[in-house]
Design a protein around this motif. Structure first.
Motif, PDB file in Angstrom:
ATOM      1  N   THR A  89       0.823  -1.206   0.000  1.00  0.00           N
ATOM      2  CA  THR A  89       0.000   0.000   0.000  1.00  0.00           C
ATOM      3  C   THR A  89       0.861   1.262   0.000  1.00  0.00           C
ATOM      4  OG1 THR A  89      -1.762  -1.178   1.115  1.00  0.00           O
ATOM      5  CG2 THR A  89      -1.806   1.213   1.280  1.00  0.00           C
ATOM      6  N   GLY A 101     -11.293  -1.338   1.139  1.00  0.00           N
ATOM      7  CA  GLY A 101     -10.033  -1.997   1.476  1.00  0.00           C
ATOM      8  C   GLY A 101     -10.290  -3.027   2.559  1.00  0.00           C
ATOM      9  N   SER A 102      -9.300  -3.869   2.804  1.00  0.00           N
ATOM     10  CA  SER A 102      -9.490  -4.879   3.841  1.00  0.00           C
ATOM     11  C   SER A 102      -9.628  -4.218   5.211  1.00  0.00           C
ATOM     12  CB  SER A 102      -8.310  -5.863   3.848  1.00  0.00           C
ATOM     13  OG  SER A 102      -8.645  -7.022   4.552  1.00  0.00           O
ATOM     14  N   TYR A 132      -3.119  -3.342  11.809  1.00  0.00           N
ATOM     15  CA  TYR A 132      -4.397  -3.205  11.110  1.00  0.00           C
ATOM     16  C   TYR A 132      -5.593  -3.410  12.033  1.00  0.00           C
ATOM     17  CZ  TYR A 132      -1.587  -3.406   6.869  1.00  0.00           C
ATOM     18  OH  TYR A 132      -0.667  -3.149   5.898  1.00  0.00           O
ATOM     19  N   ALA A 150      -6.460 -10.306   4.370  1.00  0.00           N
ATOM     20  CA  ALA A 150      -6.237  -9.208   3.417  1.00  0.00           C
ATOM     21  C   ALA A 150      -5.480  -9.612   2.159  1.00  0.00           C
ATOM     22  CB  ALA A 150      -5.509  -8.065   4.119  1.00  0.00           C
ATOM     23  N   LYS A 196      -4.388  -5.563  -3.745  1.00  0.00           N
ATOM     24  CA  LYS A 196      -3.115  -6.289  -3.677  1.00  0.00           C
ATOM     25  C   LYS A 196      -3.069  -7.233  -4.872  1.00  0.00           C
ATOM     26  CE  LYS A 196      -2.523  -5.470   1.272  1.00  0.00           C
ATOM     27  NZ  LYS A 196      -2.762  -5.976   2.631  1.00  0.00           N
ATOM     28  N   THR A 199      -9.931  -0.503  -2.755  1.00  0.00           N
ATOM     29  CA  THR A 199     -11.081  -1.400  -2.643  1.00  0.00           C
ATOM     30  C   THR A 199     -10.742  -2.636  -1.819  1.00  0.00           C
ATOM     31  OG1 THR A 199     -10.526  -2.596  -4.679  1.00  0.00           O
ATOM     32  CG2 THR A 199     -12.090  -0.769  -4.872  1.00  0.00           C
TER      33      THR A 199
HETATM   34  C1  LIG Z   1      -2.808  -5.023   3.680  1.00  0.00           C
HETATM   35  C2  LIG Z   1      -3.426  -5.573   4.925  1.00  0.00           C
HETATM   36  C3  LIG Z   1      -4.567  -4.980   5.482  1.00  0.00           C
HETATM   37  C4  LIG Z   1      -5.164  -3.733   4.919  1.00  0.00           C
HETATM   38  O1  LIG Z   1      -5.688  -3.942   3.650  1.00  0.00           O
HETATM   39  P1  LIG Z   1      -6.164  -2.721   2.744  1.00  0.00           P
HETATM   40  O2  LIG Z   1      -6.840  -3.377   1.596  1.00  0.00           O
HETATM   41  O3  LIG Z   1      -4.936  -1.950   2.385  1.00  0.00           O
HETATM   42  O4  LIG Z   1      -7.089  -1.905   3.584  1.00  0.00           O
HETATM   43  C5  LIG Z   1      -5.134  -5.558   6.602  1.00  0.00           C
HETATM   44  N1  LIG Z   1      -4.613  -6.664   7.168  1.00  0.00           N
HETATM   45  C6  LIG Z   1      -3.493  -7.265   6.679  1.00  0.00           C
HETATM   46  C7  LIG Z   1      -2.970  -8.507   7.342  1.00  0.00           C
HETATM   47  C8  LIG Z   1      -2.871  -6.740   5.536  1.00  0.00           C
HETATM   48  O5  LIG Z   1      -1.778  -7.336   5.028  1.00  0.00           O
END
Ligand SMILES: *Cc1c(COP(=O)(O)O)cnc(C)c1O
Length: 400
Positions: free
Chosen positions: A20, A70-71, A115, A190, A216, A224
């Motif tokens: 990111t 996003g995740s 996160y 994620a 990703k 997203t």
């Molecule tokens: C990248 C990641 C997130 C966040 O994901 P986004 O799509 O950037 O919001 C959350 N948890 C983990 C373990 C991640 O690697």
């Protein structure tokens, strides 16, 4: 005019992959085309999300799904959904629960990471169980199902589970013990695709909600993500995310996404209103999801492997040794490890990494093993046109 002529910014060479911090992945042309086409029309956003729900359901086997921001956004929305269900008064409270309803999420201490702020942002509170014996070199065990069970009580809303190589083994048992107590499980997965079978297999453990990144390796827009699982929870998440500026007499949400008959009225804008996704992003992510699920991305593994072989060969004679890790399954990308001969070079891997970032053009590599003296090259976002420049930059910083 290129964007580099219009604006004062230069691109970097990204050998770190879809992180990111460096803007995520590149969208395939078909994803970009559909993004642009969607931009020229208007849609009812609840209808668009209901269509997305059906698409996501087809790919994942879930009852329903939602395109999120996003995740991390999926984690906030998922925990909000678990705490509130269809209760509008609860939705209106968030993020201030103030003891009015259960707000605790039980999480293994070794699953905690930066996160999980996104879960706490919903108003949820994390309750840790187990230890982190592996990192402390004090044991071989991860948190166990009985430890989760011992933490469940009247304040418990859900379980937060971080899906990883170490933890995946016990997910089915954690789901089982949580369900025995009527507690739903929210899984952060994620970046765990590829392999693409995880689009289905994680939910198939019985987990109630799964969060994934769209930007990703799925190669959708960076902003997203996906949330999928139980229909009632996805409906709650959608209610707390969608814009609610409408008349109740006219508001007619798609029944397979939101069950209006279960609602005493219309909610106000919820905690997820700040997580909005655009119509273009929804269409683009669904396009990327189809591509990802089709297996077409596997075609990129062989050229990426050849690219890394070329780089490894070009580094022979520099103050390093290289090791290529091939794709383990034909889906996950290969990688190239560069072990810096720090004594011979008189420079640490950290210093080499700093010079690569600060030089021109700026080069970013995988930074995970710098303290062990190793740089990692991940090929997915190295533009073929940049390979020779990348080799020049690496050789310069890895030569006396
Ligand atoms: C990248 C990641 C997130 C966040 O994901 P986004 O799509 O950037 O919001 C959350 N948890 C983990 C373990 C991640 O690697």
């Amino acid at each position: 005019m290129t964007i580099f002529e219009q604006f004062a910014i230069k691109p970097i060479i990204n050998a770190a992959s879809a992180v990111t911090r460096l803007g995520g992945s590149f969208m395939p042309q078909q994803v970009l085309d559909n993004f642009c086409e969607a931009a020229r029309y208007s849609f009812e956003m609840d209808q668009l999300q209901a269509m997305a729900s059906r698409e996501i359901a087809k790919v994942t086997g879930a009852e329903a799904g939602l395109v999120t921001a996003g995740s991390a956004s999926s984690l906030t929305l998922g925990s909000a959904a678990i705490m509130c269900g269809y209760e509008l008064a609860r939705m209106e409270c968030l993020p201030h629960v103030d003891g009015k309803f259960p707000d605790e999420f039980v999480v293994a201490r070794e699953h905690r990471n930066g996160y999980d702020h996104a879960v706490r942002a919903s108003g949820a509170r994390l309750v840790e169980v187990g230890f982190h014996e592996i990192v402390a070199s004090a044991g071989v065990r991860c948190a166990e199902p009985w430890e989760y069970a011992a933490a469940f009580g009247p304040r418990t809303a859900g379980v937060l589970f971080g899906y990883g190589n170490e933890s995946q083994r016990i997910l089915p048992d954690v789901v089982k013990v949580a369900h025995q107590h009527g507690i739903p499980v929210l899984v952060d997965a994620a970046g765990r695709v590829p392999p693409r079978e995880r689009l289905r297999s994680i939910l198939a453990t019985g987990a109630d909600l799964v969060a994934m990144s769209g930007g990703k390796m799925i190669r959708g827009p960076q902003s997203t993500g996906l949330l999928f699982g139980r229909r009632d929870l996805i409906g709650s998440a959608a209610l707390q995310m969608l814009d609610m500026d409408d008349h109740i007499e006219l508001w007619d949400p798609p029944a397979d996404l939101i069950d209006k008959s279960k609602l005493p009225g219309m909610p106000r804008h919820g905690i997820g209103r700040a997580h909005k996704v655009s119509k273009e992003e929804i269409v683009a992510l669904l396009t990327a999801l189809r591509l990802s699920d089709s297996g077409i991305y596997d075609n990129d593994v062989a050229p990426a492997t050849r690219m890394l072989e070329k780089i490894a060969q070009a580094l022979e004679g520099s103050a390093c040794s290289t090791k290529l890790t091939p794709s383990p399954d034909g889906e996950v990308m290969p990688s190239l490890e560069i072990a810096v001969n720090q004594a011979r070079l008189g420079r640490s891997a950290m210093e080499v990494c700093r010079r690569l970032r600060q030089g021109q053009p700026s080069v970013h590599v995988g930074q995970r093993y710098l303290y062990e003296g190793r740089l990692m090259l991940h090929p997915m976002l190295i533009r073929p046109d940049d390979v020779d420049t990348l080799i020049d930059r690496l050789r310069k910083e890895l030569t006396l």
